[in-house]
Design an enzyme around this catalytic site. Structure first.
Site, PDB file in Angstrom:
ATOM      1  N   PRO A  43       0.909  -1.079   0.173  1.00  0.00           N
ATOM      2  CA  PRO A  43      -0.014  -0.036   0.144  1.00  0.00           C
ATOM      3  C   PRO A  43       0.834   1.232   0.082  1.00  0.00           C
ATOM      4  CG  PRO A  43      -0.627  -1.560   1.745  1.00  0.00           C
ATOM      5  CD  PRO A  43       0.513  -1.978   1.002  1.00  0.00           C
ATOM      6  N   LYS A  60      -0.031   3.038  -6.846  1.00  0.00           N
ATOM      7  CA  LYS A  60      -0.882   2.099  -7.875  1.00  0.00           C
ATOM      8  C   LYS A  60      -1.946   2.740  -8.318  1.00  0.00           C
ATOM      9  CE  LYS A  60      -1.330  -1.440  -5.092  1.00  0.00           C
ATOM     10  NZ  LYS A  60      -0.758  -0.920  -3.779  1.00  0.00           N
ATOM     11  N   SER A  67      10.147 -18.938   4.181  1.00  0.00           N
ATOM     12  CA  SER A  67      11.520 -18.042   3.983  1.00  0.00           C
ATOM     13  C   SER A  67      12.182 -17.950   5.347  1.00  0.00           C
ATOM     14  CB  SER A  67      11.285 -16.625   3.283  1.00  0.00           C
ATOM     15  OG  SER A  67      10.329 -15.767   4.097  1.00  0.00           O
ATOM     16  N   LYS A  76      12.296  -7.160   1.341  1.00  0.00           N
ATOM     17  CA  LYS A  76      13.079  -7.533   2.390  1.00  0.00           C
ATOM     18  C   LYS A  76      14.380  -6.821   2.776  1.00  0.00           C
ATOM     19  CE  LYS A  76      11.074 -12.206   2.258  1.00  0.00           C
ATOM     20  NZ  LYS A  76      11.396 -13.374   1.878  1.00  0.00           N
TER      21      LYS A  76
END
Length: 797
Positions: free
Chosen positions: A355, A359, A676, A719
């Site tokens: 967010p 976009k 992950s 990340k």
């Protein structure tokens, strides 16, 4: 002289021909003809009637008159004003002119009169019957001859009289009638007449069909006009205020103006007729009227022209957004293709990212760059298929779906259509809206998109669809397969600074009425807001904090009547309070059993602190922190791998028999899932079991297998940015993710060291301190993030 030969006065006829047994009125006006009639009346009243070859001649000669005519008797004479006379004549028999005799006043001719007596035989009888049948059809179809005539014709037994009577009633050219008159023999005469009647019958029948077709068209128009006038009069008498006819005419004008496709136009006109026939108080009147309004408001033939200038489009996109290289490149490529191919169908693009990265606003900029209309609909929380396809007209309160409503709002059949939050849709007993979008977002199918309310196909192939999503894994696979996904990663600190200085700060200053000479917010102050007051992938919270600074500045200007306010980094705490976040590493010093991982979330990247502790027990593994099934399985896999490496890690063989292990991930209220964190869990477990400390300036991400392999993961950019925000100096990631580093900004790659590994042993060698190390490392706290606890107390007081 032969008994059948006689000398008679002759009347040349113009455009008319008299047959034997035919009774007809003739108007005589030429002087010669009038003199001939007057002389005849004093004798036997017989006269010879012959037709002129050319009717236009007033003074015909011998060569201008047909040889064969009719011997007739003058029955009556009536003098008319002007010297003209009208006579009633009856044909007696055929006659042929043998010679013209000299006369000063009028024509006198020697005529041979033919006998009309013939013997009947079977051939003549057959010809007579055929002629009667054809003439009966002719009378039936032509409607020019009274039906009573047929009665007299049927009763005639003389073939000559029958033939002459039928010929007299036929509408034939003069030369055709003369041909019948010239035919003295009865069989050829009946054959010729039969052929002419058949030909005339065919013409009459064709005329009848043409007349019927023309009359139908005329009658329809006249009928509609008369009916409408009658309805107007009735409504006027009844006092009907709705004036349905005027409404129908207005709708028809709109239909002509809308330039609807042929099938749509026919259907719409039928609905208008249906509306006009309904009683004014019928409940369905409103339904049909609303339906027609919806149909006529749709842009069936209206479209805008694209601006295909690539340079101008680049300027527009750069003026509205900083960065976002991939989406901008895709739009420029679309414009370049449109310059070469005019038949290119609309694109379907999915902008995926956390967010606040722009976009939705990017979709608006794309529309501005293309000079197209822009429509945005939010799909968040939509769970009814009818929201997309509309409701059937039979339901009360039915309306078109959001797609058709959006096109109606745009007023163009080729807008930029933004479907916001497509990953937030859900389904229930009312249907699956994502399944309804399969047709909308398929360029091979959406040229005949059918809305349940409109019930007629609408072409969506020219629409440019742009969808937005935070998590593409929540989008159904068939729907995702129809879209071109463009990932938009979170912003770096430098990108946020540029966005704030170029866009957010001028926007908020204008919104709050601050001119450039009234307030000045320094670049360092904005940078400190980014570091200490926001921690996000986008810039929404950053804009809120800038708005807060503007509000504080406005208040100070109004209260103290200051001319100009300067907000510097040193005075930022005065306006926004104590910083909420601190620019520091995840851990302040090396510890046992604590490892820093990296996670991807819907709102961007984040760091994940994993804690492991051991205590007396029986080898039980406990997992806490609201972990998902996948993450629990990763913890089990990491634990199994560490146990399998007892000898290599120098773990006491009876350790797992006498100790329990507890794995906890802080922020227990937040759900966590994904594979992950595998190597992070394995590192924390190995550290807690061996007693070796983990480096606090290292973060890691990667999936682990039972054999110790480190597998590829996603979300690298998010990340890495999360690691940079908390001051991590080194990141360990799978070897297969080495290619993803190229997508990172250069200022990020230069400040973080990357280690790429294939096995967990490599990870442990990097992050685990030797067991004999006892020195306590210095606490790493950057000076710009440090603050005195006394300031916190002051804030509380």
């Amino acid at each position: 002289m032969d008994a059948n030969e006689r000398v008679l006065p002759m009347l040349p006829l113009r455009g008319i021909l008299v047959f034997p047994h035919m009774v007809i009125h003739l108007d005589v006006g030429r002087d010669k003809s009038v003199q001939a009639i007057e002389d005849v009346m004093g004798q036997d009243r017989h006269v010879f009637l012959a037709t002129q070859i050319e009717a236009q001649k007033n003074n015909p000669g011998e060569e201008d008159i047909y040889d064969i005519g009719t011997v007739a008797e003058v029955k009556q004479l009536l003098k008319l004003p002007g010297g003209n006379i009208r006579i009633l004549v009856e044909g007696i028999a055929r006659g042929k002119i043998l010679e013209y005799q000299t006369s000063d006043t009028y024509f006198k001719v020697k005529v041979k009169q033919y006998s009309e007596e013939f013997e009947k035989n079977s051939e003549v009888e057959a010809l007579m019957r055929n002629l009667v049948q054809q003439f009966e059809k002719y009378v039936k179809f032509s409607k020019r001859i009274p039906s009573e005539t047929m009665v007299s014709v049927i009763n005639m037994e003389e073939p000559a009289r029958l033939a002459d009577t039928v010929a007299s009633y036929l509408v034939l050219r003069t030369d055709d009638k003369q041909r019948i008159l010239d035919t003295v023999a009865i069989v050829p005469r009946l054959e010729t007449l039969g052929m002419l009647v058949a030909k005339e019958l065919e013409i009459v029948e064709l005329e009848r069909k043409i007349n019927i077709r023309v009359r139908k068209q005329m009658e329809k128009t006249q009928k509609e006009y008369y009916l409408r006038e009658q309805i107007k009069a009735i409504q006027k008498e009844l006092g009907d205020k709705e004036n349905r006819v005027a409404e129908g005419e207005e709708l028809r004008k709109r239909v002509d103006k809308a330039k609807l496709p042929k099938a749509i136009k026919e259907r719409t006109l039928k609905e208008i007729e249906r509306l006009e026939k309904m009683p004014p108080m019928a409940a369905e009147v409103t339904i049909v009227r609303n339906y027609l309004e919806s149909i006529l408001d749709l842009p069936w033939s209206k479209s805008t022209r694209d601006r295909l200038d690539i340079k101008v489009a680049e300027q527009v996109l750069d003026a509205d957004h900083y960065g976002l290289r991939k989406p901008k490149e895709r739009i420029i490529e679309h414009l370049a293709i449109r310059q070469l191919s005019k038949k290119m169908k609309g694109s379907i693009i999915c902008l995926a990212g956390p967010p606040g990265v722009g976009k939705t606003s990017l979709g608006r900029s794309i529309a501005r760059a293309l000079e197209r209309k822009f429509v945005r609909i939010s799909l968040g929380g939509v769970r009814d298929e009818a929201e997309i396809r509309g409701h059937r007209r039979t339901y009360l309160g039915a309306m078109p779906g959001r797609i058709i409503q959006g096109l109606k709002q745009a007023g163009s059949r080729n807008p930029v259509f933004l479907l916001d939050e497509i990953d937030k849709m859900s389904s229930d007993f009312r249907g699956d809206p994502s399944a309804a979008l399969l047709e909308v977002l398929d360029p091979e199918q959406n040229n005949t998109f059918s809305d349940h309310y409109v019930e007629m196909p609408f072409d969506l192939s020219n629409v440019m669809f742009i969808t937005t999503a935070n998590n593409i894994y929540k989008i159904p696979r068939p729907l995702l397969d129809r879209m071109e996904v463009i990932n938009i990663s979170g912003y770096t600190e430098e990108e946020k600074l540029q966005i704030a200085m170029r866009y957010l700060l001028p926007k908020q200053m204008e919104k709050h009425g601050l001119a450039d000479d009234m307030a000045n917010i320094s670049e360092n102050a904005i940078r400190k807001v980014i570091q200490g007051y926001t921690r996000e992938s986008g810039v929404r919270n950053l804009e809120r904090n800038i708005a807060a600074l503007c509000r504080k500045a406005v208040k100070q200007i109004v209260e103290n009547k200051n001319k100009k306010i300067k907000i510097m980094a040193q005075s930022l705490q005065k306006y926004l309070g104590v910083p909420k976040f601190h620019y520091q590493i995840a851990g302040q010093y090396d510890e046992v059993g604590i490892a820093t991982g990296l996670a991807w979330t819907e709102v961007g990247g984040d760091t994940l602190c994993i804690e492991v502790t051991t205590y007396k027990g029986k080898g039980k593994l406990t997992l806490t922190g609201k972990l998902g099934e996948v993450m629990k399985e990763s913890a089990q896999t990491a634990f199994s791998y560490v146990r399998s490496q007892e000898q290599k890690l120098e773990i006491d063989k009876i350790f797992f028999e006498n100790n329990d292990i507890h794995v906890h991930v802080p922020e227990g209220a937040i759900p966590k899932d994904g594979p992950s964190a595998g190597i992070t869990l394995a590192t924390a477990l190995a550290s807690a079991i061996t007693g070796r400390k983990v480096r606090c300036d290292v973060a890691m991400t990667g999936e682990i297998t039972l054999r110790g392999r480190v597998l590829q993961i996603g979300g690298i950019k998010e990340k890495v940015l999360a690691a940079k925000r908390v001051g991590i100096k080194m990141i360990i990631m799978p070897w297969e993710n080495k290619k993803d580093i190229q997508e990172l900004p250069n200022n990020v790659k230069g400040k973080i060291e990357f280690q790429f590994v294939q096995y967990i042993d490599e990870v442990l060698d990097i992050v685990l301190r030797p067991a004999e190390t006892e020195a306590i490392p210095d606490i790493v706290v950057p000076p710009e993030a440090a603050y005195d606890n006394n300031q916190n107390l002051e804030q509380l007081q």
